[in-house]
Design an enzyme around this catalytic site. Structure first.
Site, PDB file in Angstrom:
ATOM      1  N   ASP A 238      33.436   1.008  32.890  1.00 35.02           N
ATOM      2  CA  ASP A 238      32.522   0.720  33.998  1.00 35.02           C
ATOM      3  C   ASP A 238      31.259   1.548  33.825  1.00 35.02           C
ATOM      4  O   ASP A 238      31.311   2.677  33.310  1.00 35.02           O
ATOM      5  CB  ASP A 238      33.167   1.059  35.338  1.00 35.02           C
ATOM      6  CG  ASP A 238      34.308   0.118  35.685  1.00 35.02           C
ATOM      7  OD1 ASP A 238      34.195  -1.078  35.388  1.00 35.02           O
ATOM      8  OD2 ASP A 238      35.311   0.587  36.250  1.00 35.02           O
TER       9      ASP A 238
ATOM     10  N   ASP B  42      32.928  -7.465  36.317  1.00 40.28           N
ATOM     11  CA  ASP B  42      33.150  -7.453  37.767  1.00 40.28           C
ATOM     12  C   ASP B  42      32.065  -8.265  38.479  1.00 40.28           C
ATOM     13  O   ASP B  42      32.332  -8.969  39.458  1.00 40.28           O
ATOM     14  CB  ASP B  42      33.133  -6.020  38.308  1.00 40.28           C
ATOM     15  CG  ASP B  42      34.281  -5.169  37.787  1.00 40.28           C
ATOM     16  OD1 ASP B  42      35.357  -5.735  37.531  1.00 40.28           O
ATOM     17  OD2 ASP B  42      34.102  -3.953  37.649  1.00 40.28           O
TER      18      ASP B  42
END
Length: 204
Positions: free
Chosen positions: A147, A181
């Site tokens: 991330d 995401d």
């Protein structure tokens, strides 16, 4: 160009973007490294997680991680089957591509879980290497998701007159997430905002 060909190009392009960014982050930054993109409100901040969305941690252990990865693979297979079904039914292009976004997002994070543990060493206190001599940091299905997108739009103390949280120090928006995401979020939002009638019409 047919919808099928456009869809294949779309999926390949989205997956390539997601993986190129993740691999660059993994091979150029250590956990916790960050740099500003636009002022203080958009940063690249490198973290890893065990497979939860938006940087949320999972403490389920090795068995839980394996089950989560298997569940995601089954879910992706189901989404892929549904996209093929939509193509056969000649569903609206927007519906098909919205599901393709969700499909790409799920696959993007599954790739991390399946292969990153095998392909890279860990990123703690070092920049990871691709195919390190000593092997990767985790077995198949146990890799961590990369991330990096961080949007701390507001950081500071809340006014004291706000009930409950008044005077507290907050960071908004705190979650750190990745491009995959974003694909999932955008796909879901498009379906909710623009294509609800497609599903309600089918039920009718």
């Amino acid at each position: 160009m047919s919808v099928q060909k456009k869809l294949i190009i779309f999926i390949i392009a989205l997956l390539a973007i997601d993986q190129v960014v993740k691999i660059w982050i993994k091979t150029h930054m250590m956990i916790g490294d960050e740099f500003n993109v636009f002022g203080e409100w958009f940063k690249i901040h490198f973290i890893e997680n065990n497979g939860m969305a938006f940087g949320m941690a999972s403490e389920s252990g090795k068995t839980g991680k394996t089950l989560l990865s298997i569940f995601r693979i089954i879910a992706v297979a189901g989404i892929g089957w549904y996209i093929l079904k939509l193509l056969k039914e000649k569903a609206p292009t927007g519906v098909i591509f919205s599901f393709a976004l969700i499909f790409c997002g799920a696959i993007g994070n599954i790739i991390d879980s399946m292969f990153y543990g095998l392909l890279f060493n860990d990123s703690y206190s070092q920049i990871a290497s691709f195919l390190p001599e000593g092997g990767g940091y985790a077995p198949f299905l146990h890799g961590r998701v990369v991330d990096m997108l961080y949007f701390p739009l507001y950081e500071g103390f809340l006014p004291h007159w706000i009930p409950i949280w008044g005077g507290d120090y907050i960071v908004f928006f705190r979650p750190i997430f990745n491009i995959a995401d974003s694909y999932i979020t955008i796909g879901v939002i498009l379906l909710i905002l623009f294509y609800r009638k497609f599903f309600t019409g089918k039920k009718a």
